[in-house]
Write a protein that holds these residues in place. Structure first.
Motif, PDB file in Angstrom:
ATOM      1  N   ASP A 295     -28.856  42.270  -7.812  1.00 28.07           N
ATOM      2  CA  ASP A 295     -27.842  41.227  -7.675  1.00 28.07           C
ATOM      3  C   ASP A 295     -26.423  41.763  -7.785  1.00 28.07           C
ATOM      4  N   VAL A 296     -26.242  42.829  -8.578  1.00 27.08           N
ATOM      5  CA  VAL A 296     -24.916  43.369  -8.835  1.00 27.08           C
ATOM      6  C   VAL A 296     -24.992  44.890  -8.873  1.00 27.08           C
ATOM      7  N   ALA A 297     -23.999  45.530  -8.282  1.00 26.79           N
ATOM      8  CA  ALA A 297     -23.841  46.982  -8.418  1.00 26.79           C
ATOM      9  C   ALA A 297     -22.521  47.242  -9.142  1.00 26.79           C
ATOM     10  N   ILE A 298     -22.572  47.959 -10.262  1.00 28.00           N
ATOM     11  CA  ILE A 298     -21.359  48.309 -10.993  1.00 28.00           C
ATOM     12  C   ILE A 298     -21.015  49.766 -10.683  1.00 28.00           C
ATOM     13  N   ILE A 299     -19.779  49.970 -10.264  1.00 36.28           N
ATOM     14  CA  ILE A 299     -19.331  51.301  -9.818  1.00 36.28           C
ATOM     15  C   ILE A 299     -17.967  51.582 -10.430  1.00 36.28           C
ATOM     16  N   VAL A 300     -17.771  52.779 -10.941  1.00 32.98           N
ATOM     17  CA  VAL A 300     -16.474  53.180 -11.490  1.00 32.98           C
ATOM     18  C   VAL A 300     -15.885  54.251 -10.584  1.00 32.98           C
ATOM     19  N   ALA A 301     -14.705  53.999 -10.063  1.00 32.01           N
ATOM     20  CA  ALA A 301     -14.054  54.966  -9.169  1.00 32.01           C
ATOM     21  C   ALA A 301     -12.584  54.611  -9.033  1.00 32.01           C
ATOM     22  N   GLY A 302     -11.760  55.625  -8.897  1.00 27.43           N
ATOM     23  CA  GLY A 302     -10.341  55.389  -8.673  1.00 27.43           C
ATOM     24  C   GLY A 302     -10.083  54.974  -7.234  1.00 27.43           C
ATOM     25  N   GLN A 303      -9.258  53.967  -7.068  1.00 25.90           N
ATOM     26  CA  GLN A 303      -8.964  53.494  -5.712  1.00 25.90           C
ATOM     27  C   GLN A 303      -7.874  54.350  -5.047  1.00 25.90           C
TER      28      GLN A 303
ATOM     29  N   ILE B 124     -22.426  37.594 -14.615  1.00 28.39           N
ATOM     30  CA  ILE B 124     -23.488  38.571 -14.326  1.00 28.39           C
ATOM     31  C   ILE B 124     -24.605  38.577 -15.363  1.00 28.39           C
ATOM     32  N   LYS B 125     -24.489  37.793 -16.432  1.00 32.78           N
ATOM     33  CA  LYS B 125     -25.531  37.785 -17.468  1.00 32.78           C
ATOM     34  C   LYS B 125     -26.890  37.436 -16.872  1.00 32.78           C
ATOM     35  N   ASP B 126     -27.911  38.231 -17.290  1.00 39.85           N
ATOM     36  CA  ASP B 126     -29.312  38.034 -16.889  1.00 39.85           C
ATOM     37  C   ASP B 126     -29.565  38.305 -15.411  1.00 39.85           C
ATOM     38  N   LYS B 127     -28.601  38.915 -14.721  1.00 43.31           N
ATOM     39  CA  LYS B 127     -28.812  39.314 -13.321  1.00 43.31           C
ATOM     40  C   LYS B 127     -29.395  40.733 -13.274  1.00 43.31           C
ATOM     41  N   THR B 128     -30.009  41.100 -12.142  1.00 40.72           N
ATOM     42  CA  THR B 128     -30.501  42.463 -11.950  1.00 40.72           C
ATOM     43  C   THR B 128     -29.330  43.344 -11.525  1.00 40.72           C
ATOM     44  N   ILE B 129     -29.052  44.373 -12.316  1.00 45.10           N
ATOM     45  CA  ILE B 129     -27.811  45.124 -12.160  1.00 45.10           C
ATOM     46  C   ILE B 129     -28.089  46.622 -12.047  1.00 45.10           C
ATOM     47  N   SER B 130     -27.484  47.271 -11.075  1.00 44.97           N
ATOM     48  CA  SER B 130     -27.450  48.739 -11.070  1.00 44.97           C
ATOM     49  C   SER B 130     -26.272  49.171 -11.925  1.00 44.97           C
ATOM     50  N   VAL B 131     -26.548  49.929 -12.984  1.00 47.30           N
ATOM     51  CA  VAL B 131     -25.500  50.335 -13.923  1.00 47.30           C
ATOM     52  C   VAL B 131     -25.096  51.792 -13.735  1.00 47.30           C
ATOM     53  N   GLY B 132     -25.661  52.463 -12.729  1.00 49.58           N
ATOM     54  CA  GLY B 132     -25.317  53.867 -12.513  1.00 49.58           C
ATOM     55  C   GLY B 132     -26.361  54.797 -13.093  1.00 49.58           C
ATOM     56  N   LEU B 133     -26.330  56.037 -12.640  1.00 48.46           N
ATOM     57  CA  LEU B 133     -27.294  57.040 -13.083  1.00 48.46           C
ATOM     58  C   LEU B 133     -27.116  57.363 -14.565  1.00 48.46           C
ATOM     59  N   ILE B 134     -28.221  57.634 -15.249  1.00 42.81           N
ATOM     60  CA  ILE B 134     -28.129  58.114 -16.629  1.00 42.81           C
ATOM     61  C   ILE B 134     -27.377  59.442 -16.630  1.00 42.81           C
ATOM     62  N   GLY B 135     -26.375  59.541 -17.479  1.00 46.95           N
ATOM     63  CA  GLY B 135     -25.506  60.722 -17.482  1.00 46.95           C
ATOM     64  C   GLY B 135     -24.186  60.473 -16.797  1.00 46.95           C
ATOM     65  N   SER B 136     -24.055  59.306 -16.174  1.00 47.24           N
ATOM     66  CA  SER B 136     -22.801  58.993 -15.489  1.00 47.24           C
ATOM     67  C   SER B 136     -21.883  58.182 -16.394  1.00 47.24           C
ATOM     68  N   GLY B 137     -20.592  58.268 -16.144  1.00 51.05           N
ATOM     69  CA  GLY B 137     -19.648  57.431 -16.855  1.00 51.05           C
ATOM     70  C   GLY B 137     -19.837  55.969 -16.508  1.00 51.05           C
ATOM     71  N   THR B 138     -20.250  55.711 -15.267  1.00 50.58           N
ATOM     72  CA  THR B 138     -20.491  54.331 -14.847  1.00 50.58           C
ATOM     73  C   THR B 138     -21.527  53.663 -15.735  1.00 50.58           C
ATOM     74  N   ALA B 139     -22.617  54.378 -16.063  1.00 50.45           N
ATOM     75  CA  ALA B 139     -23.665  53.809 -16.911  1.00 50.45           C
ATOM     76  C   ALA B 139     -23.110  53.437 -18.284  1.00 50.45           C
ATOM     77  N   GLN B 140     -22.235  54.303 -18.825  1.00 47.84           N
ATOM     78  CA  GLN B 140     -21.632  54.009 -20.122  1.00 47.84           C
ATOM     79  C   GLN B 140     -20.723  52.788 -20.037  1.00 47.84           C
ATOM     80  N   SER B 141     -19.855  52.759 -19.031  1.00 48.43           N
ATOM     81  CA  SER B 141     -18.926  51.644 -18.889  1.00 48.43           C
ATOM     82  C   SER B 141     -19.667  50.331 -18.657  1.00 48.43           C
ATOM     83  N   ALA B 142     -20.655  50.346 -17.759  1.00 48.66           N
ATOM     84  CA  ALA B 142     -21.403  49.127 -17.454  1.00 48.66           C
ATOM     85  C   ALA B 142     -22.120  48.601 -18.688  1.00 48.66           C
ATOM     86  N   SER B 143     -22.761  49.489 -19.427  1.00 50.98           N
ATOM     87  CA  SER B 143     -23.514  49.079 -20.616  1.00 50.98           C
ATOM     88  C   SER B 143     -22.588  48.573 -21.716  1.00 50.98           C
TER      89      SER B 143
END
Length: 370
Positions: free
Chosen positions: A195-203, A142-161
């Motif tokens: 190119d990529v969407a990163i999402i954190v959620a329990g399955q 995923i390096k150098d790809k356009t990535i949705s990392v989640g909303l600012i304030g979300s845990g997803t943004a922290q994990s993705a970054s």
């Protein structure tokens, strides 16, 4: 020997009665509290609803379940919003606040130091989603790809970054990072805006189980390559996990290896008598009604263990609740042992507090402008 055993069982029964007597609504004073969770179609909000129904209600507590962007917002609301007594927070977000506090950030210290843990819950899977026609197969691509990392304030943004920085030794370039909600990220992915969407959620995550099958057929998950050096670096903070095909039986054809992050139930270091008493009752009810959570709640409850493991530096349990939970956990274990059963089990520039530009980490943790 028989007399000794009977006496021990009687004592344990007495302890359990003492711990659980206060979980009756009739015995509890009225309490109206709030818990901050996550997005409307995420796992956190379902966990909050389970806690409200199966734990708070039997303890005489009216627990309002609030949606949010995610963990960083939850930490802020837990700390500063009236009525919020509980929050669900990812372990990497909590640790990021602790690290920033230890590095001298006063706002982070003011925010995190009074917070306390009730108990760890379950592991949340990190989904790296791409289009079906993407040439990428593994997460380390995923390096150098356009990535949705989640909303600012979300845990997803922290994990993705954090994951990106660990894997590639640099932050996601501003021009490549988009802060979209989960739903908007998947829509942007399908129409080829990212190119990529990163999402954190329990399955199983409602985001995918409720998704139109025609849209699901257009996306897939990237896998962890255990032999990639990027994967070795990611293991510094995150743990291997599996997205099971059985969680999405009408979509996935095989299991997908990925990363995971721990979810925690968090509160504040309260010392007012009424609040302490209410949270003790909440703890008693959590232990007494744990079987109901596992049977009737979100499938993730089946992964929760009744235990309070050791914590890292800067992390503390809430002592009034810790004592109640340890006593009740020990009682359950003793009763089960006696019965011969097993335990169930881009961004605009913002200013930091001293007028200097905010760092990316401060932005993600909502510490700008304080």
């Amino acid at each position: 020997m028989l007399k000794t055993t009977l006496a021990a069982l009687a004592a344990l029964a007495g302890l359990f009665a003492l711990l659980c007597a206060t979980t009756s609504p009739a015995a509890a004073a009225d309490a109206h509290y709030k818990i901050t969770t996550g997005p409307e179609r995420g796992t956190y909000i379902q966990i909050g609803q389970d806690l409200s129904k199966w734990v708070a209600q039997p303890a005489g507590i009216d627990l309002e379940v609030l949606p949010s962007k995610g963990s960083a917002e939850n930490v802020q609301r837990m700390r500063f919003e009236p009525g919020v007594k509980l929050a669900l927070v990812q372990s990497d977000v909590y640790q990021a606040y602790v690290d920033m506090a230890n590095s001298g950030n006063e706002d982070a210290g003011t925010t995190i130091r009074p917070l306390r843990l009730i108990m760890p819950l379950y592991d949340e899977e990190i989904y790296f989603v791409v289009r079906n026609d993407s040439p990428m197969k593994t997460i380390n691509e995923i390096k150098d790809k356009t990535i949705s990392v989640g909303l600012i304030g979300s845990g997803t943004a922290q994990s993705a970054s954090t994951l990106y920085r660990l894997m590639f030794g640099q932050p996601i370039p501003d021009q490549n990072a988009q802060h979209l909600s989960n739903e908007d990220a998947l829509a942007a992915l399908i129409v080829k805006k990212i190119d990529v969407a990163i999402i954190v959620a329990g399955q199983p995550a409602k985001l995918f189980t409720d998704m139109n099958p025609n849209l699901l057929a257009q996306i897939r998950f990237l896998k962890v390559d255990p032999n990639a050096p990027e994967s070795t670096r990611a293991k510094q903070t995150y743990f291997p996990a599996t997205i099971h095909a059985s969680s999405y039986p009408n979509w996935l054809k095989e299991d997908v290896p990925t990363w995971t992050v721990k979810a925690f139930l968090v509160t504040y270091d309260y010392n007012l008598r009424d609040t302490v008493g209410n949270l003790r009752r909440f703890a008693d009810s959590l232990c007494a009604n744990f079987d109901n959570l596992q049977e009737h709640g979100h499938p993730k409850w089946k992964q929760v263990k009744l235990e309070l493991p050791g914590l890292g530096k800067g992390w503390q349990y809430y002592q009034p609740v810790e004592r109640r939970l340890k006593a009740c956990f020990a009682h359950r274990a003793a009763m089960q042992a006696t019965a011969g059963t097993a335990t169930p089990q881009h961004a605009a520039t913002a200013q930091a507090g001293n007028g200097r530009p905010c760092s990316d980490q401060e932005r993600l943790l909502l510490l700008c402008g304080k």
